[in-house]
Structures are given as structure tokens and as C-alpha cells.
Design an enzyme around this catalytic site. Structure first.
Site, PDB file in Angstrom:
ATOM      1  CE  LYS A 104      -4.947  -3.300 -42.297  1.00 31.07           C
ATOM      2  NZ  LYS A 104      -5.008  -2.206 -41.316  1.00 31.07           N
ATOM      3  CE  LYS A 113       1.393   2.201 -37.166  1.00 30.95           C
ATOM      4  NZ  LYS A 113       0.340   2.001 -38.087  1.00 30.95           N
ATOM      5  CE  LYS A 124       0.004  -3.834 -34.633  1.00 28.49           C
ATOM      6  NZ  LYS A 124      -1.314  -3.388 -34.965  1.00 28.49           N
TER       7      LYS A 124
HETATM    8  N1  AQP Z   1      -1.632  -8.626 -34.893  1.00 21.68           N
HETATM    9  C1  AQP Z   1      -2.861  -8.389 -34.511  1.00 21.68           C
HETATM   10  N2  AQP Z   1      -3.483  -9.262 -33.680  1.00 21.68           N
HETATM   11  C2  AQP Z   1      -4.776  -9.050 -33.292  1.00 21.68           C
HETATM   12  N3  AQP Z   1      -5.504  -7.973 -33.707  1.00 21.68           N
HETATM   13  C3  AQP Z   1      -4.917  -7.090 -34.539  1.00 21.68           C
HETATM   14  N4  AQP Z   1      -5.363  -5.950 -35.136  1.00 21.68           N
HETATM   15  C4  AQP Z   1      -4.359  -5.441 -35.883  1.00 21.68           C
HETATM   16  N5  AQP Z   1      -3.259  -6.206 -35.808  1.00 21.68           N
HETATM   17  C5  AQP Z   1      -3.571  -7.245 -34.984  1.00 21.68           C
HETATM   18  C6  AQP Z   1      -6.694  -5.424 -34.981  1.00 21.68           C
HETATM   19  O1  AQP Z   1      -7.272  -5.282 -36.273  1.00 21.68           O
HETATM   20  C7  AQP Z   1      -8.211  -4.204 -36.262  1.00 21.68           C
HETATM   21  C8  AQP Z   1      -8.033  -3.357 -37.464  1.00 21.68           C
HETATM   22  O2  AQP Z   1      -6.722  -2.808 -37.464  1.00 21.68           O
HETATM   23  P1  AQP Z   1      -6.438  -1.500 -38.308  1.00 21.68           P
HETATM   24  O3  AQP Z   1      -6.819  -1.700 -39.715  1.00 21.68           O
HETATM   25  O4  AQP Z   1      -7.088  -0.349 -37.664  1.00 21.68           O
HETATM   26  O5  AQP Z   1      -4.915  -1.253 -38.284  1.00 21.68           O
HETATM   27  P2  AQP Z   1      -3.748  -1.618 -37.359  1.00 21.68           P
HETATM   28  O6  AQP Z   1      -4.123  -1.948 -35.979  1.00 21.68           O
HETATM   29  O7  AQP Z   1      -2.773  -0.515 -37.470  1.00 21.68           O
HETATM   30  O8  AQP Z   1      -3.293  -2.881 -38.137  1.00 21.68           O
HETATM   31  P3  AQP Z   1      -1.896  -3.273 -38.653  1.00 21.68           P
HETATM   32  O9  AQP Z   1      -2.104  -4.488 -39.423  1.00 21.68           O
HETATM   33  O10 AQP Z   1      -0.922  -3.340 -37.562  1.00 21.68           O
HETATM   34  O11 AQP Z   1      -1.488  -2.108 -39.672  1.00 21.68           O
HETATM   35  P4  AQP Z   1      -0.183  -1.244 -39.725  1.00 21.68           P
HETATM   36  O12 AQP Z   1       0.876  -2.167 -40.163  1.00 21.68           O
HETATM   37  O13 AQP Z   1      -0.521  -0.211 -40.762  1.00 21.68           O
HETATM   38  O14 AQP Z   1       0.049  -0.668 -38.380  1.00 21.68           O
HETATM   39  C9  AQP Z   1      -8.008  -3.468 -34.938  1.00 21.68           C
HETATM   40  O15 AQP Z   1      -9.057  -3.812 -34.061  1.00 21.68           O
HETATM   41  C10 AQP Z   1      -6.706  -4.015 -34.409  1.00 21.68           C
HETATM   42  O16 AQP Z   1      -6.666  -4.044 -33.005  1.00 21.68           O
END
Ligand code: AQP
Length: 327
Positions: free
Chosen positions: A195, A111, A192
Site C-alpha cells: 500500500k 520498516k 511485494k
Molecule cells: N503483496 C501481498 N501479497 C499477498 N498478501 C499480502 N498482504 C499484504 N501484502 C500482500 C496481506 O494482506 C493482509 C492485510 O495486510 P495489512 O493491511 O495488515 O498490511 P500489510 O501487510 O503491511 O500490507 P501492505 O500493503 O504491505 O502495507 P504497507 O505498505 O503499509 O506495508 C495481510 O494478511 C497480509 O499478509
């Protein structure tokens, strides 16, 4: 009963990765565990957020928690910033962690990479996550695979403080799904599902309409050899589709492939479209009923009170161990 804690950021577009990696576990665990599920708004502000949107997304995630089947009579659902112990413990843990270990975190590197100026919150994010977990004497943390390193760090900090100040924290374990622990982006199966990715067809959001689900899956990246088999290294796109199918249907990949009569990737994709639409339809229906109800706010307020009642004795223990404040 073992205690479970986990959270999701209210940053919009909760997707199949979040659901299959983490949220599905939340529901499974609530029958025989004491579960605490948080909406981690303080994590969300590690990158700039529109205040009005953030407030809206907090309620969106709360409604989704209920829509997927988290029962507020069994589990505590609340918003992180409503319990002051998260920020307070976060500071104590910051003073017991090192910039070296934080700057080695894969998520921080990803990031912050290529940016001229990087916010401190992005670096200390995993320490706040450790505080979220340790604040509740948590035994089990259901998360996706991408959080493995952060759980390890949480354990390291807890053990470090226990060794230095005497038994202060429960040392938690991560819990990961067999299928679904890491769902990859549909347009680029080396990344992965996330969001924040710009291409909306890289992910399926839980509230996507059937037509959008179809479009995103049908245009998912595969490969040119045409053989349907599970091989994440050589066939990441097809393997990702099979993995999603497996996690949604509860069948193993072998069972899915054995029963099929597909002529090519198009048939696999069509079937996955149907499986996904079927899985998400009841969630969307529940969500629409719950999202505007006054009950939602009441559940979150009640959840914050219940969470605070668990957190406060832990904070008292921490203040006593560190000599903070007055006796
Ligand atoms: N691709 C994924 N596969 C499996 N698990 C996932 N998680 C996130 N992406 C995947 C799991 O979702 C939970 C909540 O995630 P979060 O809201 O804390 O944010 P994050 O991990 O930063 O999710 P994103 O979607 O990847 O957001 P951005 O794009 O903002 O970085 C966690 O338990 C995570 O492991």
C-alpha cells in the site's frame, strides 16, 4: 466450528495483494467457520496517520469487506480500538516477549532500516497482532505469506505462556493461499505489492478504474527473453503476472498457459487486464452502494459488541492466570 480471525490495516489503497493473499480467504471461510474480521486501526498508528484520513479509511475497509462478499450475518466485522481487550492483552504479551525476537522480525527490519529513530510501536507491532489473534481463542488465521513469521511468533508466545501459567491460549495456525499468497509489485517483482509504495503503478488497488488497471498492467516489468513460463526465480515479473491471473481466474498456471495463443508478453498482459477488470467491477459497484450507507456504522457497532462478548471471558481467564486486578 473452528474459529477464524484476521485483520487489515485501514491505511488506504487496499490492493490485489491484500485481496488475493488474505481477503479472498475471508469470504471462502465464512460458510463453515466462525469468522471474526477486524479493521486494525491500532496497528495503523505504528506510523503517523492523519486522524481524519484514518477515520475515513476505517469505513473504506469496512465497506470493502462487505463489497467483496463478507456477510455480517455470518461473520463479525468490527474495529480493533472498539474492543479494549486488544490493547490490554497486547501489554500482557509484551511483558512475555523479548526485544531480541522482535528485532529479528523481517518486517521490523525492513520498516526500521536506515532510520535514525524508530518508534516502539513498530517493534511491538507483532505482539499486538498476537494479542488480536489470541484474544478470540482463534484456530485459523488467513493471511498473506509476509505474515508467516508473525504467526510463528504468536504461536511461540502462546506456548510460552501456556507452559508457564497453565493452559491459557489456543495455539493458532496460519492459512495461506496456493496462488496469491505473495503478490509482487508490478514495477519491481522482487518487492511485494504494498500500500505504501510511492509508485501507484506498482499495485492495482481494488477500487482502481479500468483505465488505471490497464495502464499499471501494460507497463508491468517483465524481462527480455520473450518466453511465457512460470519461473519465479529467473522470470519474477512474468511469473507474478501468471500468479495474479491464476489467483483471479481460479485456473492453474498450467491451464492458463496450455490454452493460450499469445505471441508475446503484450498478449498475456492484455488478457490479464480483462480478467482483472472483470473481477474488480462487481466489487467496485457493491462498494459504491455500501460506502455511504448508515448500515455500515450499525454493522461495525454490532460487530464490536459481538467481538467483545467473545473477548471478555478470554481476558478474564488471562487476568486470573496472571493475578491481575481483584477476584
Ligand atoms: N503483496 C501481498 N501479497 C499477498 N498478501 C499480502 N498482504 C499484504 N501484502 C500482500 C496481506 O494482506 C493482509 C492485510 O495486510 P495489512 O493491511 O495488515 O498490511 P500489510 O501487510 O503491511 O500490507 P501492505 O500493503 O504491505 O502495507 P504497507 O505498505 O503499509 O506495508 C495481510 O494478511 C497480509 O499478509
Amino acid at each position: 466450528m473452528k474459529r477464524v480471525f484476521s485483520g487489515v490495516q485501514p491505511t488506504g489503497n487496499i490492493h490485489l495483494g491484500n485481496y488475493l493473499g488474505a481477503l479472498k480467504q475471508f469470504v471462502e471461510l465464512q460458510n463453515d467457520h466462525e469468522c471474526i474480521y477486524c479493521i486494525v486501526d491500532e496497528h495503523a498508528i505504528t506510523v503517523p496517520q492523519d486522524p481524519k484520513e484514518l477515520r475515513r479509511h476505517i469505513l473504506d475497509v469496512a465497506a470493502l469487506y462487505l463489497a467483496i462478499g463478507i456477510d455480517p450475518k455470518k461473520s463479525i466485522i468490527f474495529v480493533q480500538s472498539q474492543v479494549s481487550g486488544h490493547a490490554e492483552l497486547g501489554w500482557v504479551l509484551c511483558c512475555n516477549s523479548y526485544t531480541g525476537e522482535l528485532s529479528r522480525m523481517t518486517q521490523f527490519k525492513a520498516k526500521s532500516g536506515g532510520k535514525e529513530s524508530v518508534g516502539t510501536g513498530l517493534l511491538t507491532y507483532p505482539v499486538l497482532m498476537a494479542a488480536d489473534i489470541l484474544l478470540y481463542d482463534t484456530d485459523i488465521v488467513p493471511v498473506g505469506n509476509d505474515q508467516k513469521q508473525h504467526i510463528e511468533l504468536t504461536r511461540d508466545i502462546a506456548i510460552r505462556i501456556n507452559n508457564k501459567y497453565g493452559e491459557t491460549f489456543v495455539v493458532p495456525d496460519g492459512r495461506f493461499m496456493k496462488a496469491g499468497a505473495r503478490i509482487m509489485a508490478l514495477d519491481d517483482p522482487e518487492q511485494k505489492m504494498s500500500k505504501s509504495a510511492e509508485n501507484i503503478h506498482s499495485r492495482i488497488s481494488l477500487l482502481d478504474e479500468d483505465s488505471k488497471i490497464k495502464k499499471s498492467i501494460m507497463r508491468a516489468t517483465t524481462d527480455s527473453d520473450g518466453e511465457i513460463r512460470f519461473d519465479p526465480v529467473n522470470k519474477p515479473g512474468v511469473s507474478n503476472l501468471l500468479n495474479i491471473y491464476s489467483a483471479l481466474s481460479g485456473k492453474t498456471v498450467d491451464e492458463i498457459i496450455a490454452g493460450q495463443n499469445w505471441r508475446g508478453y503484450g498478449d498475456l498482459k492484455k488478457e490479464l487486464v480483462a480478467v482483472t477488470q472483470e473481477a474488480l467491477t462487481p466489487i467496485k459497484q457493491n462498494y459504491n452502494e455500501i460506502r455511504e450507507s448508515e448500515e455500515l456504522i450499525r454493522i461495525l457497532k454490532d460487530g464490536a459488541e459481538r467481538a467483545n462478548a467473545i473477548a471478555e471471558p478470554v481476558m478474564k481467564r488471562v487476568r486470573d492466570k496472571f493475578g491481575l486486578g481483584l477476584k
